[in-house]
Design an enzyme around this catalytic site. Sequence first.
Site, PDB file in Angstrom:
ATOM      1  N   LYS A 107      -9.838 -16.527  11.005  1.00  0.00           N
ATOM      2  CA  LYS A 107      -8.759 -17.356   9.936  1.00  0.00           C
ATOM      3  C   LYS A 107      -8.810 -18.422   9.340  1.00  0.00           C
ATOM      4  O   LYS A 107      -8.506 -19.076   8.419  1.00  0.00           O
ATOM      5  CB  LYS A 107      -7.241 -17.230  11.145  1.00  0.00           C
ATOM      6  N   LEU A 167      -0.781 -11.116   4.827  1.00  0.00           N
ATOM      7  CA  LEU A 167      -1.461 -10.127   4.959  1.00  0.00           C
ATOM      8  C   LEU A 167      -1.977 -10.631   6.376  1.00  0.00           C
ATOM      9  O   LEU A 167      -1.943 -11.273   6.693  1.00  0.00           O
ATOM     10  CB  LEU A 167      -1.952  -9.531   4.035  1.00  0.00           C
ATOM     11  N   GLY A 168      -2.068  -9.357   7.303  1.00  0.00           N
ATOM     12  CA  GLY A 168      -2.886  -9.737   8.718  1.00  0.00           C
ATOM     13  C   GLY A 168      -2.268  -8.208   9.568  1.00  0.00           C
ATOM     14  O   GLY A 168      -1.160  -7.841   9.361  1.00  0.00           O
ATOM     15  N   TYR A 206     -10.855 -13.871  15.923  1.00  0.00           N
ATOM     16  CA  TYR A 206      -9.477 -14.141  15.031  1.00  0.00           C
ATOM     17  C   TYR A 206      -9.429 -15.433  14.464  1.00  0.00           C
ATOM     18  O   TYR A 206      -9.203 -15.518  13.885  1.00  0.00           O
ATOM     19  CB  TYR A 206      -8.384 -13.937  16.407  1.00  0.00           C
ATOM     20  N   LEU A 257       4.545 -16.207  16.715  1.00  0.00           N
ATOM     21  CA  LEU A 257       5.840 -15.721  16.332  1.00  0.00           C
ATOM     22  C   LEU A 257       6.433 -15.086  17.641  1.00  0.00           C
ATOM     23  O   LEU A 257       5.695 -14.257  17.910  1.00  0.00           O
ATOM     24  CB  LEU A 257       4.958 -14.968  15.835  1.00  0.00           C
ATOM     25  N   ARG A 302       0.622  -1.372   0.473  1.00  0.00           N
ATOM     26  CA  ARG A 302       0.083  -0.079   0.098  1.00  0.00           C
ATOM     27  C   ARG A 302       1.043   1.181   0.136  1.00  0.00           C
ATOM     28  O   ARG A 302       0.090   2.461  -0.056  1.00  0.00           O
ATOM     29  CB  ARG A 302      -0.499  -0.177   1.275  1.00  0.00           C
TER      30      ARG A 302
END
Length: 232
Positions: free
Chosen positions: A145, A90-91, A141, A168, A50
């Site tokens: 997903k 993306l997230g 969430y 993560l 973007r």
Amino acid sequence: MTTEDNDQAAQFRQEGHVAFVVGYTGATGKELVKALSTTSLFKRVVLLGRRKTNVTEKLGNEFEEIIVDFEHLENHEDVFTGCDVGFNCLGTTRSKGGKEGFLRVDHDYVIKTAEFAKAKGCKRFLHVSSQGSDKDSWFLYTKTKGLVEEELQNLQFEHLAIFRPGFLLCEREETRIGEKIAACCFSPCICCCLKYSAMPTETLGLAMVRRACRPNGTVEIIDNPTIHYIAT
């Protein structure tokens, strides 16, 4: 990597594949781009984002950055032409963009990207989901997903790899208080059971690149231990 893995990578490199990456400015996306750069498996890599960054200045000539408006991706569908492999990282979080912002990025942008890519001939799509994803979940969430995973499968790519990493581990530019608290509370568990409970973003990025050149079946749901295995 084994000799067989090296041979597979060499053959893949010779075939001249072209990839696109969305979400390359995030923690996982940055590590994915590093892995793409060091392995040099693709003839061309298109980074779709973007806003303009300086990421390509440190990468090879095969990398190109193109600015797109994900709200009106139909105006940019030609960027997918010639890309036979797609990587999605993306997230966002609900705390950052609110419920609507989270759904827009993690669902709408992902599905739009996949649909336009498939229409332009993308054959392999590799998607970062999450451990515990479940379309029937009560939690926004994990439910989102799970719904995205189901919709991606309905698109019927020749190969769809869905990665479900655990917690993560990475260095973020922005501070996420919840993650810092979780890291402190669960650090003993993470240290002892890294293979099952957590995932360095570097490991995830490398596993995605390796799976791109060596798919296993039409649809793969790749859990945390398997991601570790692929990357070793």
